[in-house]
Motif scaffolding. Structure first.
Motif: not given
Length: 228
Positions: A181-183, A187, A201-202, A205-206
Motif C-alpha cells: 500500500d503506497l497511498r 510517487l 494506490i489511489d 497517484q496514477t
C-alpha cells in the motif's frame, strides 16, 4: 494488545504494559546465554555496537547512539526503539517481531536477509539505506518516514504499507510487492517503477507513477524538440 492501524494494515505493538511485567535497567545488551529479557537500555553512547546470536525480548531501547553497529543473527521480540541513532548499521540474518522504531536515525543502514513481522517504523530516517532480501511475513508500516534514495532489492513487501513518507529517488529493484500500500506518498520520483506490480494506490497517484516511468524510460517529449 496495542496496535497501530493505517487503513487496512494493523501492526501489533510491543506488549510492555502487561500486568506483572517489570523492565529492569541494564547497562549492556549482551545477556547471559545470549538472552536479554524485560529490560530498559537507555542513553548509551557507544563507539561500536556488535551483537550476534542474541535474543532481545520485552524491552525498551531509548536514546542509544552508536557510531558503528553490527547486528547478526539477532532475534527481536516485543521491543521498542525510541530516539536511537545507529550509524553505519549492518543488520543481517535476523528476525524482528512485534517491534516499534520511533524517531530513529538509520541513515545508510544495510538490512540483509532480515524477516519482519508486525514492525512499525514511525518518524524514522532511512535515507540511503539498502534493504536486500528483506521479507515482511506479517504487517509492516512505514509512517512519516524519510526513505530518500533508499534501495529495496529482491524484497518481499506484500504485507507492508508506506504512508506519508519521503520517497524521492527511492528505488525498487525486483522483489514481490503484491498488496504493498503506497497511498498517501508522492510517487513521482520513484525508481524501478516496473517492479511495482499489483501494488495499491489511489487513482490520483496514477499520474505520479506515469511521471516516474517517463523519467525511468528517458523519454523525449515531442513539444520539446526543435523541428526547425
Amino acid at each position: 494488545m496495542d496496535t497501530r492501524t493505517i487503513r487496512r494494515t494493523s501492526v501489533t505493538l510491543p506488549a510492555l504494559n502487561e500486568p506483572g511485567l517489570y523492565l529492569s535497567h541494564v547497562t549492556s545488551l549482551e545477556g547471559g546465554r545470549g538472552r536479554v529479557a524485560e529490560f530498559h537500555y537507555a542513553d548509551a553512547d557507544l563507539r561500536d555496537l556488535d551483537l550476534a546470536d542474541t535474543h532481545l525480548m520485552d524491552g525498551r531501547i531509548t536514546g542509544l547512539k552508536a557510531r558503528r553497529t553490527r547486528l547478526e543473527k539477532l532475534r527481536v521480540d516485543s521491543v521498542e526503539f525510541t530516539g536511537c541513532d545507529l550509524s553505519s548499521l549492518r543488520w543481517t540474518d535476523s528476525r524482528i517481531c512485534r517491534a516499534a522504531f520511533r524517531g530513529c536515525k538509520l541513515m545508510g543502514a544495510a538490512l540483509e536477509d532480515v524477516t519482519l513481522d508486525n514492525v512499525l517504523f514511525e518518524n524514522c530516517t532511512l535515507d540511503y539505506s539498502t534493504l536486500t532480501r528483506v521479507r515482511a511475513v506479517g504487517p509492516v508500516i512505514f509512517a512519516r518516514c524519510s526513505l530518500r534514495e533508499a534501495i529495496f532489492s529482491a524484497v518481499d513487501l506484500g504485507a507492508a504499507l508506506i504512508d506519508d513518507s519521503d520517497l524521492r529517488l527511492t528505488e525498487f529493484d525486483g522483489g514481490k510487492y503484491r498488496g504493498l500500500d503506497l497511498r498517501g506518498s508522492d510517487l513521482s520520483q520513484l525508481r524501478g517503477v516496473t517492479s511495482l506490480k499489483q501494488i495499491v494506490i489511489d487513482r490520483a497517484q496514477t499520474l505520479q507513477l506515469a511521471e516516474a516511468l517517463a523519467v525511468e524510460l528517458d523519454v523525449t517529449f515531442g513539444e520539446d524538440l526543435d523541428d526547425t
